[in-house]
Structure formats: structure tokens, C-alpha cells
Design a protein around this motif. Structure first.
Motif, short mmCIF file in Angstrom:
data_model
loop_
_atom_site.label_atom_id
_atom_site.label_comp_id
_atom_site.label_asym_id
_atom_site.label_seq_id
_atom_site.Cartn_x
_atom_site.Cartn_y
_atom_site.Cartn_z
N THR A 5 1.03 -1.25 0.12
CA THR A 5 -0.14 -0.27 -0.12
C THR A 5 1.03 1.14 -0.06
O THR A 5 2.47 1.17 0.06
CB THR A 5 -0.82 -0.19 1.33
OG1 THR A 5 0.13 0.22 2.87
CG2 THR A 5 -1.21 -1.11 1.10
N LYS A 6 -0.05 1.94 0.15
CA LYS A 6 1.02 4.20 -0.26
C LYS A 6 1.39 4.02 1.33
O LYS A 6 2.58 4.80 1.37
CB LYS A 6 0.06 5.13 -0.19
CG LYS A 6 -0.34 4.98 -1.93
CD LYS A 6 -0.82 6.54 -2.41
CE LYS A 6 -2.08 6.60 -1.15
NZ LYS A 6 -2.83 7.44 -1.27
N GLU A 8 2.45 1.85 3.77
CA GLU A 8 3.64 0.51 3.50
C GLU A 8 4.71 0.88 2.91
O GLU A 8 6.03 1.08 3.37
CB GLU A 8 3.10 -0.51 3.39
CG GLU A 8 1.41 -1.39 4.06
CD GLU A 8 1.49 -2.81 4.02
OE1 GLU A 8 0.72 -3.72 4.33
OE2 GLU A 8 1.26 -2.78 2.04
#
Length: 64
Positions: A5-6, A8
């Protein structure tokens, strides 16, 4: 397969920033660099494993 994800990715970048900051500190002990980079790598592995847990919940179940 969704990947990271963004959030992460941002976390991984922050860990890289932490390493960069650490390397600018005064050297206090010969093992500090090795110890710190191992800790950073361990944290990166945990963050990256999240994508695998999402993509393969049957193989890598969440246990919270």
C-alpha cells in the motif's frame, strides 16, 4: 496480487531515512552500524510481509 500500500511504501521509505540519519551520527561502537542495519532490515521484512499476508491469507494467516 495487490503489492504494498502507499502507507507501507511510506513506512519503508521512513526506515530508509532512519538508516540515512543513523549513518550521520558519531560512531560510538564498532558494532552499531551492523546492529542498526539488521534492525532496519528486520523491520523492512515485517512491512513487506504484509503484502504476502494479504495476497495469500490461506498460507500466511493473520494472528492478532
Amino acid at each position: 496480487m495487490g503489492g504494498l500500500t502507499k502507507e507501507e511504501i511510506a513506512c519503508l521509505e521512513t526506515l530508509g531515512d532512519a538508516w540515512n540519519q543513523f549513518t550521520r551520527l558519531e560512531k560510538m561502537h564498532p558494532s552499531d552500524g551492523d546492529d542498526f542495519v539488521r534492525a532496519i532490515h528486520a523491520a523492512q521484512n515485517i512491512v513487506m510481509a504484509r503484502a504476502a499476508m494479504r495476497d495469500h491469507p490461506d498460507k500466511l494467516p493473520r494472528r492478532c
